[in-house]
Scaffold this motif. Structure first.
Motif, short mmCIF file in Angstrom:
data_model
loop_
_atom_site.label_atom_id
_atom_site.label_comp_id
_atom_site.label_asym_id
_atom_site.label_seq_id
_atom_site.Cartn_x
_atom_site.Cartn_y
_atom_site.Cartn_z
N GLY A 106 0.78 -1.23 0.00
CA GLY A 106 0.00 0.00 0.00
C GLY A 106 0.80 1.27 0.00
O GLY A 106 0.24 2.36 -0.22
N GLU A 107 2.11 1.20 0.24
CA GLU A 107 2.94 2.40 0.29
C GLU A 107 3.63 2.64 -1.05
O GLU A 107 4.19 1.72 -1.64
N ASP A 108 3.59 3.87 -1.51
CA ASP A 108 4.25 4.22 -2.76
C ASP A 108 5.76 4.24 -2.53
O ASP A 108 6.29 5.09 -1.82
N VAL A 109 6.47 3.27 -3.15
CA VAL A 109 7.93 3.17 -2.98
C VAL A 109 8.65 3.42 -4.30
O VAL A 109 9.83 3.10 -4.44
N THR A 110 7.97 4.01 -5.26
CA THR A 110 8.50 4.15 -6.62
C THR A 110 9.88 4.77 -6.65
O THR A 110 10.75 4.34 -7.42
N THR A 111 10.12 5.77 -5.81
CA THR A 111 11.41 6.48 -5.84
C THR A 111 12.29 6.12 -4.64
O THR A 111 13.35 6.73 -4.46
N PHE A 112 11.91 5.14 -3.84
CA PHE A 112 12.70 4.77 -2.67
C PHE A 112 14.00 4.07 -3.08
O PHE A 112 14.00 3.27 -4.00
N PRO A 113 15.10 4.34 -2.38
CA PRO A 113 16.34 3.60 -2.64
C PRO A 113 16.20 2.17 -2.13
O PRO A 113 15.32 1.87 -1.31
N PRO A 114 17.08 1.26 -2.58
CA PRO A 114 16.97 -0.15 -2.18
C PRO A 114 16.91 -0.38 -0.68
O PRO A 114 16.11 -1.19 -0.20
N HIS A 115 17.73 0.34 0.12
CA HIS A 115 17.77 0.05 1.56
C HIS A 115 16.45 0.39 2.24
O HIS A 115 16.08 -0.24 3.23
N GLU A 116 15.71 1.38 1.71
CA GLU A 116 14.41 1.70 2.30
C GLU A 116 13.39 0.60 1.98
O GLU A 116 12.51 0.31 2.79
N ARG A 117 13.50 -0.01 0.84
CA ARG A 117 12.60 -1.11 0.49
C ARG A 117 12.93 -2.35 1.32
O ARG A 117 12.04 -3.09 1.74
N ILE A 118 14.23 -2.55 1.57
CA ILE A 118 14.64 -3.66 2.44
C ILE A 118 14.09 -3.46 3.84
O ILE A 118 13.58 -4.41 4.46
N ARG A 119 14.15 -2.24 4.36
CA ARG A 119 13.63 -1.95 5.70
C ARG A 119 12.15 -2.25 5.79
O ARG A 119 11.64 -2.58 6.88
N ARG A 120 11.44 -2.18 4.69
CA ARG A 120 10.00 -2.43 4.68
C ARG A 120 9.66 -3.90 4.43
O ARG A 120 8.49 -4.24 4.32
N GLY A 121 10.70 -4.75 4.29
CA GLY A 121 10.44 -6.18 4.20
C GLY A 121 10.60 -6.79 2.83
O GLY A 121 10.19 -7.93 2.61
N LEU A 122 11.21 -6.07 1.88
CA LEU A 122 11.45 -6.62 0.55
C LEU A 122 12.86 -7.21 0.49
O LEU A 122 13.82 -6.58 0.94
N ARG A 123 12.97 -8.41 -0.04
CA ARG A 123 14.27 -9.07 -0.18
C ARG A 123 14.43 -9.58 -1.61
O ARG A 123 13.46 -9.76 -2.35
N ARG A 124 15.70 -9.90 -1.96
CA ARG A 124 15.98 -10.39 -3.30
C ARG A 124 17.21 -11.28 -3.31
O ARG A 124 18.16 -11.04 -2.56
N THR A 125 17.19 -12.29 -4.16
CA THR A 125 18.41 -13.02 -4.50
C THR A 125 18.82 -12.62 -5.91
O THR A 125 18.02 -12.07 -6.67
N TYR A 126 20.09 -12.89 -6.24
CA TYR A 126 20.62 -12.49 -7.55
C TYR A 126 21.12 -13.72 -8.31
O TYR A 126 21.39 -14.78 -7.72
N GLN A 127 21.25 -13.57 -9.63
CA GLN A 127 21.75 -14.66 -10.46
C GLN A 127 23.18 -15.02 -10.09
O GLN A 127 23.56 -16.19 -10.13
#
Length: 267
Positions: free
Chosen positions: A84-105
């Motif tokens: 529900g939060e607009d994160v369009t312009t957020f840097p990666p660390h702010e998205r991580i703080r909100r609970g988003l994670r990723r693995t890489y190739q």
């Protein structure tokens, strides 16, 4: 090919707050590199706890899409909402703080540290005390969390080994443990089965299908035998656009999908 499976998913890694709305919303996401549109007008929604595959041939725009979701790239146009939060312009660390994670190739691990130390550092890195210089005690909650994650990805027997000594498939399993650190709400898996043996792929399927119910994810994967077994919905991409969406069995049996991506057939 085996039919998609949906075994029970035990909750054992901590329950995050789950929104009643969508976990992830993309609206009209376009990413331009000069005159080239890597992705164009991508719109999709993923519910909390939903497991979705994003499939397509090389160059379809899948990894660019992930980069926009994580903030590695900012979209040229469009809107991204995370719970529900607009994160369009957020840097990666702010998205991580909100609970988003990723693995890489490509793996990015501390090869000179042990498995458990890698996972502990990942847990510490997303904790409130991440800048503390005080060594952890045996009863440190982050030490316990790291132990739990190592078990969840089937590496308990290897926890004290140096990461550089692990087999490639075990390193990919470790990456999943790192992505699970800090009670994530949503994970992006970027080709987790790439380079794995048949046995390691079966282990990967087991790990993904037993993740806690509240953790949703999107998986990019070229191996459809893996992807269609661990998700409940599929988005097909072609030339930077969404080509088709549906349930795994619908996508597997779709003639256009078979013609475009599977060479006219898939058993």
């Amino acid at each position: 090919m085996n039919a998609p499976v949906n075994p029970p998913r035990p909750v054992s890694l901590g329950q995050a707050h789950v929104s009643a709305g969508n976990a992830l919303e993309l609206r009209g996401i376009t990413k331009m590199f000069g005159a080239l549109a890597a992705i164009s007008d991508v719109t999709l929604s993923v519910r909390p706890g939903e497991r979705r595959a994003v499939l397509g041939s090389n160059g379809a725009g899948k990894t660019t899409l992930f980069n926009c979701i994580t903030g590695d790239f900012l979209p040229t146009t469009g809107l991204i909402r995370f719970f529900g939060e607009d994160v369009t312009t957020f840097p990666p660390h702010e998205r991580i703080r909100r609970g988003l994670r990723r693995t890489y190739q490509i793996s990015s691990l501390f090869a000179g540290l042990s498995v458990i130390d890698n996972v502990y550092l990942a847990c510490r890195g997303v904790s409130r005390n991440r800048f503390s210089l005080i060594p952890p005690r045996r009863d440190d909650s982050l030490v316990h969390a790291a132990e739990t994650l190592v078990e969840a990805v089937h590496l308990a027997a290897e926890k004290n080994r140096l990461v550089g000594e692990l087999a490639y498939g075990q390193q990919r399993q470790l990456e999943i443990a790192l992505a699970l650190s800090g009670a994530p709400r949503f994970i992006l898996f970027d080709e987790p089965a790439a380079g794995l043996s048949p046995t390691e792929r079966r282990d990967l399927v087991s790990i993904l299908t037993t993740l806690p119910n509240h953790i949703g994810y999107i998986i990019i994967e070229h191996d459809m035998d893996v992807a269609l077994r661990v998700v409940e919905s599929v988005t097909m991409m072609h030339n930077g656009r969404i080509f088709k969406e549906g349930r795994p069995e619908e996508i597997e049996d779709d003639p256009e999908v078979q013609e475009l991506y599977l060479g006219g057939g898939h058993d």
